[in-house]
Scaffold this active site. Structure first.
Site, short mmCIF file in Angstrom:
data_model
loop_
_atom_site.label_atom_id
_atom_site.label_comp_id
_atom_site.label_asym_id
_atom_site.label_seq_id
_atom_site.Cartn_x
_atom_site.Cartn_y
_atom_site.Cartn_z
N GLU A 46 -40.85 11.35 -1.18
CA GLU A 46 -40.14 12.30 -0.43
C GLU A 46 -39.14 11.74 0.55
O GLU A 46 -37.99 12.14 0.73
CB GLU A 46 -41.22 13.30 0.09
CG GLU A 46 -41.81 14.41 -0.85
CD GLU A 46 -40.74 15.11 -1.74
OE1 GLU A 46 -39.60 15.44 -1.32
OE2 GLU A 46 -41.13 15.57 -2.84
N TYR A 129 -39.66 19.93 6.25
CA TYR A 129 -39.41 19.87 4.67
C TYR A 129 -40.58 18.95 4.33
O TYR A 129 -41.39 19.09 3.16
CB TYR A 129 -38.13 19.11 4.14
CG TYR A 129 -38.21 18.90 2.87
CD1 TYR A 129 -38.18 19.75 1.78
CD2 TYR A 129 -38.01 17.42 2.37
CE1 TYR A 129 -38.20 19.27 0.41
CE2 TYR A 129 -38.52 17.09 1.24
CZ TYR A 129 -37.97 18.26 -0.08
OH TYR A 129 -38.26 17.82 -1.29
N ASP A 147 -35.36 22.42 1.61
CA ASP A 147 -34.10 21.28 1.85
C ASP A 147 -32.84 22.00 1.15
O ASP A 147 -32.70 23.09 0.98
CB ASP A 147 -34.45 20.01 1.43
CG ASP A 147 -34.51 19.90 -0.49
OD1 ASP A 147 -34.43 21.11 -0.89
OD2 ASP A 147 -34.62 18.90 -0.98
#
Length: 365
Positions: A46, A129, A147
């Site tokens: 991520e 996020y 996002d």
């Protein structure tokens, strides 16, 4: 916000979840971080995927996990080694924050990534996020992971016309995601929304006819999918005229410099460089000569212009004129002499990798 609540009251949430997750399980891409639900690997992926395309990330992810397979391996690694493994991905503050946070997990959480919103949010570089992505994907906790990709999808599904470039708008989408997320399978749900945004509900020319949740989409029903999301334009990046010089000595060693520990490209290595002063009468070459003398007490025979490099940041464009200089004295200790073989140990920003390439091509010709 009230408009969104009204829409959600009549929205077929369960059917939407079912159709979206079924499509995802059938169509999802085979990505290396999807092999298991290891929170460390999901965390690394991520962070890498922020502002970087999936195709670019895959080889970096595989190499990074190969080098640092566990929290402990990354926590005990030297920063120079970590930056080198990230070299070329850009936005280096991401990996410095990740390295710092992983050390904290190793020291304070016995090497286990925390599984509560409160604890995980305390880690450096873990914003709303990333928190939502790790908790939902790794731990199956129904947390929103919002996002730009997710905002685009839900702006169309729910016909939300708030400007997604404004920070306060994120709250609207987080609230909407809380209402829509599958409580039974939040991991698949959040990944499905991301996948839908990447493959079908793309920024331009969305493939609406292939969309598994088209019948739930307000924008498609109204024919306004191309107008959403609403996003105000950023300021154009400011151009900056720079000059850099690759200095070498009689032994073929090159002289490099480490950037400061804070700010743009912190702690990366580079060739001596400066901002050109347009108001000065001297040529770029003469300004470079003067700069290395004042900054590093270096005397060198500087070539004519060897090439140019352009590098675009979100707020800045570096236009770099590249020179090569043979040293005629030993410069100050602020410059580190390295052999070409030793160069491979140090992490350089992409712009300086290009500068090095210009030097190599010139040396071979």
């Amino acid at each position: 916000m009230n408009e969104v609540k009204d829409k959600l009251e009549s929205f077929q949430i369960h059917d939407f979840q079912h159709d979206l997750i079924s499509w995802y399980k059938h169509e999802k891409r085979d990505l290396p971080w999807r092999k298991d639900q290891d929170p460390y690997k999901i965390w690394v992926s991520e962070i890498m995927l922020q502002q970087t395309r999936v195709d670019t990330v895959i080889p970096y992810f595989n190499a990074f996990i190969g080098k640092f397979p566990t929290i402990e391996a990354l926590a005990t690694a030297d920063e120079e080694e970590v930056l080198k493994a990230w070299e070329g991905l850009g936005y280096y503050s991401r990996v410095r924050n990740l390295h710092s946070a992983v050390k904290e997990v190793a020291n304070s959480y016995a090497g286990v990534v925390p599984n509560t919103p409160e604890e995980i949010s305390k880690l450096k570089g873990v914003g709303p996020y990333t928190k939502g992505a790790i908790l939902s994907i790794a731990y199956n906790i129904p947390e929103p992971a919002v996002d730009g990709n997710v905002m685009r999808v839900f702006s169309r599904i729910l016909s939300i016309w708030d400007d997604i470039a404004k920070p306060k708008t994120r709250k609207i989408f987080e609230e909407a995601t809380y209402n829509l997320i599958s409580k039974e399978d939040p991991s698949s749900f959040n990944q499905a929304v991301m996948e839908l945004g990447a493959l079908i509900c793309t920024p331009t020319s969305p493939s609406c006819l292939l969309c598994p949740v088209r019948e739930y989409c307000s924008a498609f029903a109204e024919g306004v999918q191309a107008e959403l999301p609403v996003k105000s334009k950023k300021k154009k990046p400011r151009p900056l005229q720079m000059a850099a010089v690759v200095l070498y000595d009689d032994h073929g060693r090159l002289y490099i410099h480490k950037r400061p520990g804070t700010g743009l490209l912190a702690n990366l290595w580079e060739f001596p460089n400066m901002e050109i002063k347009a108001e000065m009468k001297e040529s770029y070459r003469e300004q470079v000569k003067q700069f290395i003398n004042e900054e590093y007490h270096a005397e060198a025979e500087i070539s004519e212009l060897s090439g140019t490099v352009e590098h675009v940041f979100s707020h800045l464009i570096w236009n770099i004129s590249v020179f090569i200089g043979k040293l005629t004295n030993i410069p100050s200790e602020d410059l580190l002499p390295v052999t070409e073989k030793e160069m491979k140990k140090y992490a350089f920003p992409v712009s300086h990798q290009k500068i090095y390439k210009i030097y190599q091509e010139e040396s071979e010709s």
